[in-house]
Structures are given as structure tokens and as C-alpha cells.
Design a protein around this motif. Structure first.
Motif, PDB file in Angstrom:
ATOM      1  N   SER A  20      38.264  40.933  44.226  1.00  0.00           N
ATOM      2  CA  SER A  20      38.308  42.125  43.894  1.00  0.00           C
ATOM      3  C   SER A  20      38.829  42.941  45.109  1.00  0.00           C
ATOM      4  O   SER A  20      39.865  43.984  45.086  1.00  0.00           O
ATOM      5  CB  SER A  20      36.946  42.938  43.842  1.00  0.00           C
ATOM      6  OG  SER A  20      36.334  42.420  42.702  1.00  0.00           O
ATOM      7  N   ASP A  46      36.027  47.131  40.040  1.00  0.00           N
ATOM      8  CA  ASP A  46      34.804  46.913  39.513  1.00  0.00           C
ATOM      9  C   ASP A  46      34.209  48.415  39.040  1.00  0.00           C
ATOM     10  O   ASP A  46      33.433  49.105  40.134  1.00  0.00           O
ATOM     11  CB  ASP A  46      33.925  46.314  40.487  1.00  0.00           C
ATOM     12  CG  ASP A  46      34.289  44.774  40.729  1.00  0.00           C
ATOM     13  OD1 ASP A  46      35.200  44.424  40.189  1.00  0.00           O
ATOM     14  OD2 ASP A  46      33.971  44.388  41.929  1.00  0.00           O
ATOM     15  N   GLY A  55      27.822  43.069  42.494  1.00  0.00           N
ATOM     16  CA  GLY A  55      29.096  42.640  42.782  1.00  0.00           C
ATOM     17  C   GLY A  55      29.847  41.517  41.957  1.00  0.00           C
ATOM     18  O   GLY A  55      30.453  40.678  42.450  1.00  0.00           O
ATOM     19  N   THR A  57      32.167  41.225  38.428  1.00  0.00           N
ATOM     20  CA  THR A  57      33.132  41.913  37.412  1.00  0.00           C
ATOM     21  C   THR A  57      32.663  41.453  36.136  1.00  0.00           C
ATOM     22  O   THR A  57      32.785  40.114  35.515  1.00  0.00           O
ATOM     23  CB  THR A  57      34.505  41.621  37.853  1.00  0.00           C
ATOM     24  OG1 THR A  57      34.895  41.648  38.971  1.00  0.00           O
ATOM     25  CG2 THR A  57      35.468  42.518  36.876  1.00  0.00           C
TER      26      THR A  57
HETATM   27 MG    MG Z   1      34.782  41.043  42.021  1.00  0.00          MG
END
Ligand code: MG
Ligand code: GDP
Length: 586
Positions: A20, A46, A55, A57
Motif C-alpha cells: 500500500s 485501503d 491494515g 486490503t
Molecule cells: Mg496494504
């Protein structure tokens, strides 16, 4: 954008290796999003609250960006893939829309199980792999050692590896350049009939289902009438465009492009992942390898207050309408609670069992209450089979024994292991362990156990390995002689006594005393496996026997009962919701 400037790619990474963060850097560097003020580090891709909190996805999020190289504008389409262990199948289908992938590895952690399995899927699909070492800013980073690991595990030439810090931005520019230089442009035919590969879907309150597609051939425009190869249903494109990174309407999608289509699909179940869309009257051969996704883990959901049933049903419908992929039970529960304010009890997860009958027919059963009684001599059932998976676990050598023990306690077979770092010093070596294990043994707390027994160092992945004959039985729990459906379980006969005793003990501990004696039993068929008796609670002796604490608790429960909340009445026994949670957490 002409075809030769388009690049479709995704990022393969183990959870927390920085996917991310890198995606955000790429979007910033290309000006797709503004650079964030320091202090904020909520990742753009996200989106859901549960994703930010955990945390992870959950939904794949896709974004396009434009980058100039050698005076030429390139359209780079990043197809984000979920990184959590339960979502390997989503990863694989997103890869079908790409020609290349960044293999992102944390330089302080090294190669992990999920990266290996996704790497192999990407390889099989013929994708170009760009190896990237991330977090080189960390003092604990060991870039040379991990590069050697990537060479021995993936056959990667260390000279091809890019070293970056997604956090500081160091080296990220080289990633964009490598995407342009190394990944081939998609091959598409502009003049062929329009053909779009549907690789994901989103849900929008106003526009309904939004399909994410990759245009394989031809052109699609707003107003086009399209049809699904799989369902044969027809739609009209109401809106079409690219994800930049939110939906930006362009009224047209050209060959090789990745974007979205809104076409008045009412339910997510109409958008079949892997389906092929074409223009009405211009049929195309569907993309090969399409399999409607099949659920492998089931759970029952009960409202705490049974008058909530219609509301719960509606909420679940909405949630599954928007997101069929929410396979992860904790994620599903949290979304139901966060977004729909539901007060629910979720049963222990179960898997689909295959029941073979003497007459040669077979049936899948995922609800324990429907499981046949094998002790019944008139049974028409000849055999029961359970789903199994092939699991790989990567673990530092010092935890190897604990992992073997955990696997054996979960009925694992065919254990095999080898060292991951060839020829490195033994003190820091890691082992990859592979085994065949029943799916039912890993859907509950296996992952948590794996993590806690390895101080968080083990990584884990698994793939479908079919069905296998198994000696299973339905265990029911009786409170005051009445079976509790939400607690029914399917157990392996070798573990029935241990499980029966443990659950009965646990029930005994969490069920508050009633005004009468309550027998708590675990039974298989007519046979009682374990029993505890909850003694009666007489109001006049309560204070003396149990002290003020119990009295307060009782009062508390009474108050709750008055509010008609959080208490579930089973037969004649009131069970607080917390009791259910405690039990079902195992
Ligand atoms: Mg991520
Ligand atoms: P994902 O699970 O792969 O999406 O990983 P994230 O992008 O959420 O990153 C996981 C954690 O690693 C976060 O706390 C990031 O801030 C941190 N992180 C990501 N990239 C780097 C990096 O290059 N250096 C350092 N020191 N931390 C990083």
C-alpha cells in the motif's frame, strides 16, 4: 493512448511488506494524488474502515496513472491485489488482467509463504516479474542476503532487483521506469469485436454494481449494449471510465485499458469475476479458465434478538450485494457491526462436506445440523469426505519442532521440508514445510496458533487439494436436554472426546446459573460424550455462596434482560451474547 504506451501490472507482496505504501508513492510521483501532509499515513488504496484498522486490503483496488518517459506519456494501470492469506484466489484473478508484476519483498523480513505462491501463479500466467527489495532504509535490512534468497527461491538474477524505500521514496522512480521498460504492452486488436475481461466489482449506493474490466479487444463506449458470456444477461453501459484513482468518466475505453463500467447491474452476484463481456450481437469466445467462485468456508449467523431477523437478513443481503468476496469471517462480522449496526452471533466456521450415498448420488453439506447420523444403522450414506488443502509454512529453524507439532495435532499428513536459504549459516536459516491438511482444521484458529507459536515469524499459505474420505460425526450440545443449533459441530472421531469435554467445560464456565439445575451435554447420535451440571442458583443463598461479585453480575444480566437485549433464550436457558462469543472463539 496507443497500445504501446499502456502497462498493466500489479504488486505481489506478503502482508506488511509495503504494498500500500508503494502504491501511494507511485500515485504521488505521477501526480495522480497529492502528496499527503506529514503525520497522516492512511493509505489511499485501503478504503474500508476495517482495512485501515486491520491494515489489510480486503477489496482489490485499482488505479490508473500517467507517467512520462523519454518524452512519451505512458498509461500505467496498477491492479491492486489483496495481501491477506485468505484471498489467494482474488490475487490470482487480478493477475489475469496484467502483463507484469512487482514482486515486493521486505529487505528485513525476507521471502514469505504468500509471495511464493502468488509468484508461481504469476509465472504460470507468463507475467514479467520485477523483483523489488523494500524498506532498505531500515537498520535491520539485509539486502544482499535477501537478494540471495530471492535468487534461490525464485531463480531471480540479483542484478534485476531494484532496491527501494517506499517510505522515504528512495528508488521509487526506478520502479516506474522498470514498469515501462520491462513489462510488455498488452496485446489487443482494436478492430476485433469488443471483449472485456471482468476481474473485480465494486458496489455504489447510487449506481449499483460497478465492474472493473480490462479491455482485451475492441472499444467500449457509453450507451453500448453489452452481454455477459456467462449469464447471457444484457445491459446498457450507463457510465464508463478509468480509476484515477476514483472513478473518472471518460465515455470510452480503448484496447488494453483498465477501467470501470456501470451498467445497472443490481446485484454483485451478476458480476462474475473472470466473466467476459461483449457487445450484443457481436459474440466473442470467453476468456478460458473461468470458474464461478465457490465458497469453502461457511458459518451460521443468528441475531441476538430474534425480532431483529428481518433487519439482519436485509443487512447481510446488502453487504453481500456490495462485496461477495468478504470471505474472512472476522472482517464480515466487523463490517456487519460497523456498517449495519447489527447485534449478531456467528457460529463456528464450517467447510462443505461431501456426502456419498449408496445409490451413487452425492451432496454437499455445510450446515452441521444437516449432517447425517452415521451411527444410524439404516443410513443410506456410504461415505463422507472432507475438503483438504496443500499448505506451505515458512518458519525460522528454531520453531520448526513447534510447527510440526501444530500440524500433526491438526491431522496433517505427508510432511516434507527443506531449507530456504541454501548454504547460509544455520543460526538464521528458515525452513519451508509443506503438508496436506483438512481445511476444517485451518479455518478456525490455525493461523493465530501458527503466529503465536512462532513468535510471529511463521508465514502460511494454502491451496485447494480436493476431497478425502474422513471419519466424521456431528456433535450436538444439549442444554437442559434441548439441542442448541448454533453450537452444532462436525468433528473428527479421533478428537470427539477431547472436543466434547472441552466445549462442555467451557459452556459450564460461561453460562450463568439459572434458577434450576441445567445439565450440559455433548452428544453424537444418541450417545452422550461429555456432561457437566450447572447447579441451581437460589436467590437466598447467592450472596453467601458467590459473594458480591456474582450478585452484581446477576443484577447486570437481569438489567440486560429487562432491556430485552443481548440475551438469547434457548429452550428454558438464557445465554448472554458474551457466552456465545467466548465459546465460539474456541
Ligand atoms: Mg496494504
Ligand atoms: P502492505 O500490507 O503490504 O500494504 O504494507 P503497508 O504498505 O501497509 O506497510 C506496512 C508497514 O510498513 C507500514 O507501517 C509502513 O509504514 C511500513 N513501510 C512500508 N514501506 C516501508 C519502507 O520502505 N521503510 C520502512 N521503514 N517502513 C515501511
Amino acid at each position: 493512448f496507443p497500445l504501446d504506451v499502456i502497462r498493466n501490472f500489479s504488486i505481489i507482496a506478503h502482508i506488511d511488506h509495503g504494498k500500500s505504501t508503494l502504491a501511494d508513492r507511485l500515485l504521488e510521483l505521477t501526480g495522480t494524488i497529492k502528496k499527503k501532509e506529514t503525520g497522516k499515513n492512511e493509505q489511499v488504496l485501503d478504503k474500508l474502515k476495517v482495512e485501515r484498522e486491520r491494515g489489510i486490503t480486503v477489496k482489490a483496488q485499482t488505479a490508473s496513472m500517467v507517467h512520462s518517459s523519454n518524452g512519451k506519456s505512458h498509461l500505467l494501470n496498477l491492479i491492486d491485489t489483496p495481501g491477506h492469506v485468505d484471498f489467494a484466489w482474488e490475487v490470482s484473478r487480478s493477475l489475469a488482467a496484467c502483463q507484469g508484476a512487482l514482486l515486493l519483498v521486505d529487505a528485513s523480513q525476507g521471502v514469505q509463504a504468500q509471495s511464493i505462491s502468488v509468484f508461481h501463479i504469476a509465472k504460470e500466467r507468463g507475467l514479467t516479474i520485477i523483483p523489488v527489495l523494500n524498506k532498505i532504509d531500515l537498520p535491520a535490512a539485509q539486502p544482499e542476503r535477501i537478494a540471495a534468497q530471492m535468487q534461490s527461491t525464485f531463480g531471480i538474477n540479483p542484478a534485476d532487483i531494484l532496491s527501494i524505500s517506499a517510505k522515504t521514496g528512495k528508488g521509487v522512480e526506478s520502479v516506474l521506469q522498470a514498469v515501462i521498460d520491462r513489462i510488455p504492452a498488452p496485446q489487443s486488436d482494436k478492430n476485433a469485436p469488443a471483449k472485456a475481461f471482468l476481474f473485480d466489482s465494486l458496489y455504489d449506493r447510487y449506481r449499483g454494481v460497478i465492474s472493473l474490466v480490462n479491455i482485451q479487444n475492441g472499444i467500449l463506449r457509453k450507451g453500448d449494449k453489452i452481454a455477459s458470456c456467462h449469464t447471457r444477461k444484457k445491459y446498457e453501459i450507463a457510465e464508463i471510465g478509468i480509476m484515477y484513482p476514483e472513478e473518472v468518466s471518460t465515455d470510452i475505453l480503448c484496447p488494453g485499458q483498465v477501467g470501470y463500467i456501470a451498467c445497472n447491474m443490481k446485484e454483485s452476484s451478476e458480476a462474475h469475476i473472470g466473466d467476459t463481456l461483449h457487445r450484443v450481437g457481436e459474440p466473442v469466445p470467453p476468456m478460458p479458465g473461468f470458474k464461478p467462485s465457490k465458497a469453502m468456508v461457511y458459518a451460521g449467523i443468528f441475531p441476538v434478538d430474534s425480532s431483529d431477523f428481518p433487519k439482519l437478513e436485509e443487512s447481510i443481503k446488502r453487504l453481500t450485494l456490495t462485496d461477495r468476496s468478504t470471505l474472512h469471517m472476522d472482517v464480515f462480522r466487523q463490517r456487519l457491526e460497523d456498517e449495519y449496526d447489527a447485534n449478531i452471533i456467528i457460529t463456528a466456521p464450517t467447510v462443505p462436506y461431501k456426502v456419498l450415498y449408496r445409490d451413487g448420488t452425492e451432496k454437499f453439506i455445510s450446515n452441521p445440523t444437516e449432517f447425517p447420523d452415521m451411527s444410524d444403522s439404516t443410513t443410506k450414506v456410504s461415505e463422507i469426505q472432507e475438503p483438504i488443502v496443500k499448505a506451505s509454512i515458512i518458519v525460522p529453524e528454531e520453531y520448526f519442532g513447534d510447527m510440526m507439532e501444530l500440524c500433526y495435532s491438526r491431522r496433517a499428513e505427508e510432511l516434507d521440508h527443506r531449507y530456504l536459504d541454501a548454504g547460509s549459516d544455520a543460526s538464521s536459516s528458515r525452513i519451508i514445510l509443506t503438508c496436506v491438511i483438512p481445511l476444517s482444521e485451518i479455518v478456525t484458529d490455525f493461523f493465530d496458533q501458527l503466529k503465536s507459536r512462532s513468535s510471529g515469524f511463521a508465514s502460511f499459505d494454502y491451496e485447494d487439494a480436493g476431497y478425502q474420505k474422513s471419519d466424521l460425526a456431528k456433535m450436538v450440545f444439549l442444554l437442559n436436554g434441548k439441542p442448541v443449533d448454533a453450537l452444532a459441530l462436525i468433528v473428527h472421531r479421533s478428537a470427539q472426546d477431547t472436543i466434547g469435554r472441552a466445549w462442555v467445560k467451557k459452556l459450564h464456565k460461561v453460562i450463568p446459573r439459572q434458577l434450576f439445575e441445567v445439565p450440559i451435554q455433548a452428544a453424537i447420535g444418541k450417545k452422550v460424550i461429555a456432561r457437566e451440571t450447572l447447579s441451581a442458583n437460589r436467590a437466598d443463598v447467592t450472596a453467601g455462596l458467590y459473594g458480591g461479585h456474582y450478585e452484581r453480575k446477576l443484577k447486570h444480566l437481569e438489567n440486560q434482560k429487562e432491556g430485552k437485549k443481548r440475551l438469547k433464550r434457548i429452550g428454558t436457558v438464557d445465554l448472554p451474547q458474551e457466552a456465545f462469543f467466548d465459546i465460539l472463539k474456541r
